[in-house]
Scaffold this motif. Structure first.
Motif, PDB file in Angstrom:
ATOM      1  N   TYR A 198      67.148 -23.390  29.519  1.00  0.00           N
ATOM      2  CA  TYR A 198      68.478 -23.986  29.616  1.00  0.00           C
ATOM      3  C   TYR A 198      68.664 -24.769  30.908  1.00  0.00           C
ATOM      4  O   TYR A 198      69.396 -25.755  30.956  1.00  0.00           O
ATOM      5  N   ASP A 199      67.982 -24.347  31.960  1.00  0.00           N
ATOM      6  CA  ASP A 199      68.107 -25.019  33.252  1.00  0.00           C
ATOM      7  C   ASP A 199      66.857 -25.817  33.600  1.00  0.00           C
ATOM      8  O   ASP A 199      66.675 -26.230  34.744  1.00  0.00           O
ATOM      9  N   ALA A 200      65.990 -26.033  32.610  1.00  0.00           N
ATOM     10  CA  ALA A 200      64.707 -26.686  32.874  1.00  0.00           C
ATOM     11  C   ALA A 200      64.858 -28.195  33.020  1.00  0.00           C
ATOM     12  O   ALA A 200      65.744 -28.813  32.430  1.00  0.00           O
ATOM     13  N   ASP A 201      63.948 -28.768  33.792  1.00  0.00           N
ATOM     14  CA  ASP A 201      63.875 -30.224  33.922  1.00  0.00           C
ATOM     15  C   ASP A 201      62.985 -30.839  32.851  1.00  0.00           C
ATOM     16  O   ASP A 201      63.149 -32.008  32.495  1.00  0.00           O
ATOM     17  N   PHE A 202      62.052 -30.064  32.354  1.00  0.00           N
ATOM     18  CA  PHE A 202      61.218 -30.546  31.246  1.00  0.00           C
ATOM     19  C   PHE A 202      60.754 -29.356  30.428  1.00  0.00           C
ATOM     20  O   PHE A 202      60.738 -28.202  30.887  1.00  0.00           O
ATOM     21  N   LEU A 203      60.370 -29.653  29.183  1.00  0.00           N
ATOM     22  CA  LEU A 203      59.856 -28.652  28.254  1.00  0.00           C
ATOM     23  C   LEU A 203      58.481 -29.078  27.772  1.00  0.00           C
ATOM     24  O   LEU A 203      58.212 -30.269  27.608  1.00  0.00           O
ATOM     25  N   LEU A 204      57.616 -28.111  27.557  1.00  0.00           N
ATOM     26  CA  LEU A 204      56.379 -28.346  26.829  1.00  0.00           C
ATOM     27  C   LEU A 204      56.643 -27.951  25.379  1.00  0.00           C
ATOM     28  O   LEU A 204      56.825 -26.770  25.074  1.00  0.00           O
ATOM     29  N   VAL A 205      56.707 -28.937  24.502  1.00  0.00           N
ATOM     30  CA  VAL A 205      57.153 -28.732  23.125  1.00  0.00           C
ATOM     31  C   VAL A 205      55.955 -28.796  22.181  1.00  0.00           C
ATOM     32  O   VAL A 205      55.200 -29.779  22.181  1.00  0.00           O
ATOM     33  N   MET A 206      55.788 -27.742  21.376  1.00  0.00           N
ATOM     34  CA  MET A 206      54.765 -27.766  20.322  1.00  0.00           C
ATOM     35  C   MET A 206      55.361 -28.384  19.067  1.00  0.00           C
ATOM     36  O   MET A 206      56.423 -27.954  18.600  1.00  0.00           O
ATOM     37  N   ALA A 207      54.655 -29.396  18.532  1.00  0.00           N
ATOM     38  CA  ALA A 207      55.178 -30.107  17.363  1.00  0.00           C
ATOM     39  C   ALA A 207      54.027 -30.527  16.460  1.00  0.00           C
ATOM     40  O   ALA A 207      52.913 -30.811  16.929  1.00  0.00           O
ATOM     41  N   ARG A 208      54.299 -30.588  15.162  1.00  0.00           N
ATOM     42  CA  ARG A 208      53.325 -31.105  14.199  1.00  0.00           C
ATOM     43  C   ARG A 208      53.247 -32.616  14.370  1.00  0.00           C
ATOM     44  O   ARG A 208      54.247 -33.332  14.232  1.00  0.00           O
ATOM     45  N   THR A 209      52.063 -33.112  14.657  1.00  0.00           N
ATOM     46  CA  THR A 209      51.874 -34.545  14.859  1.00  0.00           C
ATOM     47  C   THR A 209      51.028 -35.187  13.756  1.00  0.00           C
ATOM     48  O   THR A 209      50.892 -36.404  13.715  1.00  0.00           O
ATOM     49  N   ASP A 210      50.458 -34.372  12.878  1.00  0.00           N
ATOM     50  CA  ASP A 210      49.716 -34.899  11.718  1.00  0.00           C
ATOM     51  C   ASP A 210      49.934 -33.923  10.569  1.00  0.00           C
ATOM     52  O   ASP A 210      49.263 -32.891  10.465  1.00  0.00           O
ATOM     53  N   LEU A 211      50.861 -34.262   9.696  1.00  0.00           N
ATOM     54  CA  LEU A 211      51.232 -33.358   8.601  1.00  0.00           C
ATOM     55  C   LEU A 211      50.169 -33.280   7.524  1.00  0.00           C
ATOM     56  O   LEU A 211      50.229 -32.408   6.647  1.00  0.00           O
ATOM     57  N   ASP A 212      49.189 -34.190   7.554  1.00  0.00           N
ATOM     58  CA  ASP A 212      48.113 -34.161   6.566  1.00  0.00           C
ATOM     59  C   ASP A 212      47.016 -33.175   6.947  1.00  0.00           C
ATOM     60  O   ASP A 212      46.127 -32.894   6.137  1.00  0.00           O
ATOM     61  N   LYS A 213      47.058 -32.666   8.150  1.00  0.00           N
ATOM     62  CA  LYS A 213      46.048 -31.716   8.613  1.00  0.00           C
ATOM     63  C   LYS A 213      46.645 -30.315   8.691  1.00  0.00           C
ATOM     64  O   LYS A 213      47.862 -30.139   8.761  1.00  0.00           O
ATOM     65  N   HIS A 214      45.755 -29.333   8.688  1.00  0.00           N
ATOM     66  CA  HIS A 214      46.184 -27.954   8.911  1.00  0.00           C
ATOM     67  C   HIS A 214      46.880 -27.879  10.271  1.00  0.00           C
ATOM     68  O   HIS A 214      46.488 -28.590  11.215  1.00  0.00           O
ATOM     69  N   PRO A 215      47.927 -27.062  10.387  1.00  0.00           N
ATOM     70  CA  PRO A 215      48.634 -26.984  11.674  1.00  0.00           C
ATOM     71  C   PRO A 215      47.726 -26.730  12.869  1.00  0.00           C
ATOM     72  O   PRO A 215      48.001 -27.221  13.975  1.00  0.00           O
ATOM     73  N   TYR A 216      46.641 -25.965  12.670  1.00  0.00           N
ATOM     74  CA  TYR A 216      45.743 -25.690  13.786  1.00  0.00           C
ATOM     75  C   TYR A 216      45.048 -26.953  14.292  1.00  0.00           C
ATOM     76  O   TYR A 216      44.553 -26.989  15.417  1.00  0.00           O
ATOM     77  N   GLU A 217      44.992 -27.991  13.446  1.00  0.00           N
ATOM     78  CA  GLU A 217      44.320 -29.236  13.832  1.00  0.00           C
ATOM     79  C   GLU A 217      45.284 -30.404  13.971  1.00  0.00           C
ATOM     80  O   GLU A 217      44.902 -31.455  14.479  1.00  0.00           O
ATOM     81  N   GLY A 218      46.528 -30.226  13.523  1.00  0.00           N
ATOM     82  CA  GLY A 218      47.470 -31.342  13.526  1.00  0.00           C
ATOM     83  C   GLY A 218      48.707 -31.089  14.353  1.00  0.00           C
ATOM     84  O   GLY A 218      49.775 -31.641  14.071  1.00  0.00           O
ATOM     85  N   THR A 219      48.572 -30.258  15.379  1.00  0.00           N
ATOM     86  CA  THR A 219      49.699 -29.922  16.245  1.00  0.00           C
ATOM     87  C   THR A 219      49.376 -30.319  17.681  1.00  0.00           C
ATOM     88  O   THR A 219      48.240 -30.173  18.138  1.00  0.00           O
ATOM     89  N   SER A 220      50.375 -30.826  18.397  1.00  0.00           N
ATOM     90  CA  SER A 220      50.185 -31.260  19.783  1.00  0.00           C
ATOM     91  C   SER A 220      51.254 -30.649  20.662  1.00  0.00           C
ATOM     92  O   SER A 220      52.296 -30.186  20.189  1.00  0.00           O
ATOM     93  N   ILE A 221      50.993 -30.651  21.960  1.00  0.00           N
ATOM     94  CA  ILE A 221      51.983 -30.255  22.951  1.00  0.00           C
ATOM     95  C   ILE A 221      52.452 -31.509  23.674  1.00  0.00           C
ATOM     96  O   ILE A 221      51.629 -32.293  24.163  1.00  0.00           O
ATOM     97  N   ILE A 222      53.758 -31.689  23.725  1.00  0.00           N
ATOM     98  CA  ILE A 222      54.338 -32.914  24.280  1.00  0.00           C
ATOM     99  C   ILE A 222      55.319 -32.539  25.386  1.00  0.00           C
ATOM    100  O   ILE A 222      56.156 -31.652  25.220  1.00  0.00           O
TER     101      ILE A 222
END
Length: 415
Positions: A169-193
């Protein structure tokens, strides 16, 4: 107990212990006695003292202002800071900041390290780790991740919903896990942004009310926040590590985080038992001091034994994590330590009776703080699943050759 930690580890830990005993624990006692919570200015003063004593951020490389210790060498120091609710933060080694520092240092770009890691280490900014989602999103089963990030030119467009974002809540930035390639299995199509919290579309909903939220001990914004992301745009260069490697990076981060939690909560259990032993040596009842009662002495003996086993297991896992993923070793250490330390603090609270549930002593705070340990960073059940999968991976069945089998000639069930 002698664990044969390295000379470097023992030397730093002895100085951390002195800092806790001379500065931090006395301030904790004052906060408990006077209901005078510690402020962020006081915490920043602790940081300066830690720097003067060469204790600041032991987990961070020296080039970014830390001590550059590996998991094995930082372990005794983390046990020492765990003895007080203020300890880890007082040397800038608290979750989730510690884990986010490790992540950026390990896989972040040089630009990310200069812009975000360096000020994060120094305490000039704060961060959160946004992975867990409300049902039916990712929780114990991270493959259920629903937050997405889609490319639009040189930008990610992020939509999703997170909660239990520690310090968020008081952070200046977040490391967000998100699906970046929906055609791949989540283990291979997820990134940290990396997402600055002042980006358009980032909605901090609330801090989740939860067990172990100590506003009366620390007047410092901490908690576990809920966020919504509405078409949030950040540059693709904000990807932390390789695109699609989010789960591998998260596993690296969480493996270390699980162990450092074990270290800190071990220190908490050690101090809890020490308080309980001191208390029952003074508390009289039924014709003598409570410490003379055999049943309680045996329970404390069992708790000390289990705690020794946990500390030994965590040290083994830390040595392995310094040179490998050590996934099973960490899972075993985390599950065992979470239960052992929870039981030890519970016993200490019970032994202290009314003073245990009262908040003149820190045990009640410890009790509230430690129970979530069996859930955060992976539930007991998830870790046992990992351990069991490994246990059944290569079973030798040669010893079953001589057991009696039903005579197939007498099997008439198909007739």
């Amino acid at each position: 107990m002698e664990y044969h930690d390295s000379e470097k580890a023992k030397e730093v830990a002895s100085r951390v212990e002195a800092f806790m005993d001379e500065e931090v624990i006395p301030r904790e006692r004052q906060a408990l006695q006077n209901r005078d919570p510690v402020t962020i200015d006081e915490m920043q003063d602790f940081w300066e003292q830690a720097k003067d004593r060469d204790l600041f951020a032991p987990q961070v490389p020296e080039e970014y202002g830390g001590q550059g210790l590996g998991f094995s060498d930082m372990l005794p120091s983390f046990e020492q800071v765990g003895r007080t609710m203020l300890g880890a933060m007082s040397i800038r080694a608290h979750a989730p900041q510690e884990g986010n520092m490790h992540t950026l240092e390990a896989v972040g770009s040089e630009e990310q390290k200069e812009e975000w890691l360096r000020p994060l280490v120094q305490g000039d900014i704060s961060s959160g780790f946004a992975m867990t989602e409300p049902q039916q999103g990712a929780g114990s089963d991270p493959k259920m991740l629903k937050t997405t990030a889609k490319k639009d030119g040189d930008e990610w467009v992020i939509n999703g919903h997170k909660w239990w974002t520690s310090d968020g809540y008081d952070a200046d930035f977040l490391l967000v896990m998100a699906r970046t390639d929906l055609d791949k299995h989540p283990y291979e199509g997820t990134s940290i942004i990396l997402v600055p919290t002042d980006a358009d579309g980032v909605e901090p909903v609330r801090d989740i009310p939860h067990l172990g939220h100590f506003d009366d001990l620390m007047d410092i914004q901490r908690g576990h926040a809920e966020f919504k992301f509405h078409n949030v745009r950040v540059p693709v260069e904000n990807t932390v590590g390789a695109e699609g490697a989010g789960f591998a990076i998260a596993q690296m981060r969480l493996g270390g985080g699980r162990l450092t939690h074990c270290m800190r909560y071990t220190g908490m259990a050690m101090r809890s038992l020490n308080i309980a032993k001191a208390y029952i040596q003074h508390r009289e009842g039924f014709g003598g001091t409570i410490s003379e009662k055999q049943a309680l002495r045996h329970r404390i003996a069992d708790a000390e034994t289990d705690l020794h086993a946990a500390r030994t297991m965590v040290r083994h896992a830390a040595r392995e994590l310094d040179r490998s993923e050590a996934r099973v070793e960490v899972a075993m250490a985390k599950t065992f330590t979470a239960n052992v330390t929870t039981d030890a603090v519970d016993l200490a609270l019970q032994a202290c009776g009314g003073n245990g549930i009262g908040k003149d002593l820190p045990i009640a705070y410890f009790y509230e703080s430690i129970r979530p340990f069996r859930i955060v960073d992976g539930t007991d059940e998830v870790h046992r699943r990992t351990i069991a999968r490994e246990a059944f991976e290569d079973v030798n069945d040669e010893d079953l050759e001589n057991i009696i089998q039903f005579d197939p000639e007498l099997d008439k069930t198909d007739e």
